[in-house]
Write a protein that holds these residues in place. Structure first.
Motif, mmCIF file in Angstrom:
data_model
loop_
_atom_site.group_PDB
_atom_site.id
_atom_site.type_symbol
_atom_site.label_atom_id
_atom_site.label_comp_id
_atom_site.label_asym_id
_atom_site.label_seq_id
_atom_site.Cartn_x
_atom_site.Cartn_y
_atom_site.Cartn_z
ATOM 1 N N HIS A 41 -41.166 15.812 112.648
ATOM 2 C CA HIS A 41 -39.807 15.853 112.104
ATOM 3 C C HIS A 41 -39.136 14.493 112.282
ATOM 4 O O HIS A 41 -39.608 13.646 113.033
ATOM 5 N N ILE A 42 -38.054 14.326 111.580
ATOM 6 C CA ILE A 42 -37.273 13.096 111.678
ATOM 7 C C ILE A 42 -36.458 13.177 112.970
ATOM 8 O O ILE A 42 -35.818 14.202 113.239
ATOM 9 N N PRO A 43 -36.487 12.119 113.797
ATOM 10 C CA PRO A 43 -35.701 12.142 115.040
ATOM 11 C C PRO A 43 -34.230 12.455 114.750
ATOM 12 O O PRO A 43 -33.644 11.926 113.800
ATOM 13 N N GLY A 44 -33.673 13.340 115.552
ATOM 14 C CA GLY A 44 -32.269 13.720 115.387
ATOM 15 C C GLY A 44 -32.041 14.886 114.454
ATOM 16 O O GLY A 44 -30.916 15.380 114.339
ATOM 17 N N ALA A 45 -33.084 15.350 113.770
ATOM 18 C CA ALA A 45 -32.933 16.483 112.853
ATOM 19 C C ALA A 45 -32.792 17.778 113.637
ATOM 20 O O ALA A 45 -33.329 17.923 114.737
ATOM 21 N N HIS A 46 -32.046 18.703 113.069
ATOM 22 C CA HIS A 46 -31.874 20.038 113.641
ATOM 23 C C HIS A 46 -32.713 21.003 112.814
ATOM 24 O O HIS A 46 -32.639 21.000 111.591
ATOM 25 N N ASN A 47 -33.480 21.864 113.482
ATOM 26 C CA ASN A 47 -34.312 22.830 112.775
ATOM 27 C C ASN A 47 -33.539 24.120 112.560
ATOM 28 O O ASN A 47 -33.169 24.809 113.505
ATOM 29 N N VAL A 48 -33.268 24.419 111.297
ATOM 30 C CA VAL A 48 -32.644 25.677 110.889
ATOM 31 C C VAL A 48 -33.492 26.199 109.735
ATOM 32 O O VAL A 48 -33.254 25.851 108.576
ATOM 33 N N PRO A 49 -34.520 27.006 110.047
ATOM 34 C CA PRO A 49 -35.394 27.505 108.987
ATOM 35 C C PRO A 49 -34.589 28.169 107.867
ATOM 36 O O PRO A 49 -33.504 28.717 108.112
ATOM 37 N N LEU A 50 -35.119 28.103 106.666
ATOM 38 C CA LEU A 50 -34.410 28.587 105.486
ATOM 39 C C LEU A 50 -33.870 30.000 105.665
ATOM 40 O O LEU A 50 -32.708 30.267 105.352
ATOM 41 N N ASP A 51 -34.662 30.924 106.175
ATOM 42 C CA ASP A 51 -34.189 32.298 106.371
ATOM 43 C C ASP A 51 -33.023 32.346 107.357
ATOM 44 O O ASP A 51 -32.053 33.076 107.148
ATOM 45 N N THR A 52 -33.107 31.579 108.427
ATOM 46 C CA THR A 52 -32.032 31.530 109.420
ATOM 47 C C THR A 52 -30.782 30.911 108.814
ATOM 48 O O THR A 52 -29.670 31.385 109.043
ATOM 49 N N LEU A 60 -22.492 28.174 109.798
ATOM 50 C CA LEU A 60 -22.824 26.751 109.624
ATOM 51 C C LEU A 60 -21.785 26.014 108.781
ATOM 52 O O LEU A 60 -21.573 24.821 108.976
ATOM 53 N N LEU A 61 -21.154 26.707 107.842
ATOM 54 C CA LEU A 61 -20.195 26.065 106.931
ATOM 55 C C LEU A 61 -19.125 25.271 107.664
ATOM 56 O O LEU A 61 -18.703 24.217 107.202
ATOM 57 N N HIS A 62 -18.690 25.783 108.794
ATOM 58 C CA HIS A 62 -17.596 25.141 109.535
ATOM 59 C C HIS A 62 -18.033 23.865 110.264
ATOM 60 O O HIS A 62 -17.201 23.150 110.794
ATOM 61 N N HIS A 63 -19.340 23.590 110.270
ATOM 62 C CA HIS A 63 -19.853 22.454 111.037
ATOM 63 C C HIS A 63 -20.631 21.466 110.174
ATOM 64 O O HIS A 63 -21.221 20.534 110.704
ATOM 65 N N LEU A 64 -20.623 21.692 108.883
ATOM 66 C CA LEU A 64 -21.327 20.803 107.958
ATOM 67 C C LEU A 64 -20.339 20.243 106.950
ATOM 68 O O LEU A 64 -19.298 20.836 106.697
ATOM 69 N N VAL A 186 -27.806 24.886 117.753
ATOM 70 C CA VAL A 186 -27.653 23.998 116.599
ATOM 71 C C VAL A 186 -26.181 23.745 116.323
ATOM 72 O O VAL A 186 -25.749 22.614 116.132
ATOM 73 N N ILE A 187 -25.390 24.821 116.327
ATOM 74 C CA ILE A 187 -23.959 24.668 116.056
ATOM 75 C C ILE A 187 -23.292 23.826 117.149
ATOM 76 O O ILE A 187 -22.443 22.980 116.860
ATOM 77 N N ALA A 188 -23.690 24.030 118.395
ATOM 78 C CA ALA A 188 -23.135 23.213 119.493
ATOM 79 C C ALA A 188 -23.469 21.743 119.286
ATOM 80 O O ALA A 188 -22.619 20.873 119.478
ATOM 81 N N ALA A 189 -24.691 21.460 118.855
ATOM 82 C CA ALA A 189 -25.081 20.065 118.613
ATOM 83 C C ALA A 189 -24.319 19.482 117.424
ATOM 84 O O ALA A 189 -23.888 18.335 117.455
ATOM 85 N N LEU A 190 -24.113 20.289 116.389
ATOM 86 C CA LEU A 190 -23.352 19.810 115.231
ATOM 87 C C LEU A 190 -21.894 19.584 115.619
ATOM 88 O O LEU A 190 -21.269 18.622 115.182
ATOM 89 N N ARG A 191 -21.354 20.442 116.463
ATOM 90 C CA ARG A 191 -19.962 20.346 116.891
ATOM 91 C C ARG A 191 -19.725 19.119 117.762
ATOM 92 O O ARG A 191 -18.690 18.479 117.710
#
Length: 194
Positions: A41-52, A60-64, A186-191
């Motif tokens: 993976h690309i360093p710094g990427a967050h894994n959120v599989p498509l189904d998730t 996720l909308l509130h953090h993207l 993931v949301i904590a990291a995005l926040r």
């Protein structure tokens, strides 16, 4: 009523490389399976599989924002993720054109884990094996060749709709799943990102 398929905005590997080289680039959401993500993976990427991502898109909308790039192996799953988020109210996300294949070809930095077969390779193995075995058995048992016809029809449908039922099923196997993406982490990291 049918809706026209929207083509998501793309970003090529070279442009993304420029944006990420100082470490302050866009948010990177990798929508591949956890197994694929752990492999490379690309360093710094967050894994959120498509189904998730589909399941938790409201959270996720509130953090993207439009400063987000969606990544998968070739771009197809990332485009579906972009469509899901756009339908939920977050338009204008970008998709890495050519996905990880293009990123690695451009020699972008990656984090590597244990080697695994990519989902697409697994699909080719299973589909090819079904066709091969049913073709050989059909020499002795009439009607078995219909399995090969069904696989061919499924692959044709997959190409026309840019989906893959076999890939969806294989993605759910333990080999590909790995630990479930922790959406709260993931949301904590995005926040926490400035």
């Amino acid at each position: 009523m049918t809706t026209a398929t929207r083509i998501p905005a793309g970003i090529d590997a070279a442009a993304l490389g420029e944006l990420t080289k100082d470490g302050n680039g866009p948010r990177l959401l990798d929508v591949r399976t956890p197994g694929e993500f752990r492999t490379v993976h690309i360093p710094g990427a967050h894994n959120v599989p498509l189904d998730t991502l589909r399941e938790h898109r409201a959270e996720l909308l509130h953090h993207l924002d439009e400063d987000t790039v969606l990544i998968c192996r070739s771009g197809a799953r990332a485009a579906r993720a972009e469509q899901a988020l756009s339908d939920a109210g977050l338009p204008d996300l970008r998709v890495l054109e050519g996905g990880m294949v293009a990123w690695e070809a451009a020699e972008g930095p990656v984090t590597r884990g244990a080697a695994r077969w990519e989902l697409e390779r697994q699909v080719r193995l299973i589909a090819g094996s079904i066709v091969l075995v049913s073709g050989l058995v059909a020499l002795a048992v009439p009607g078995v060749g219909l399995a090969a016809t069904a696989v061919g029809a499924g692959l044709t449908f997959a190409a026309l709709t840019n989906t893959c039922a076999m890939g969806t099923v294989l993605a759910r196997l333990p080999y590909n799943r790995g630990p479930r993406a922790d959406i709260a982490s993931v949301i904590a990291a995005l926040r926490s990102r400035p």
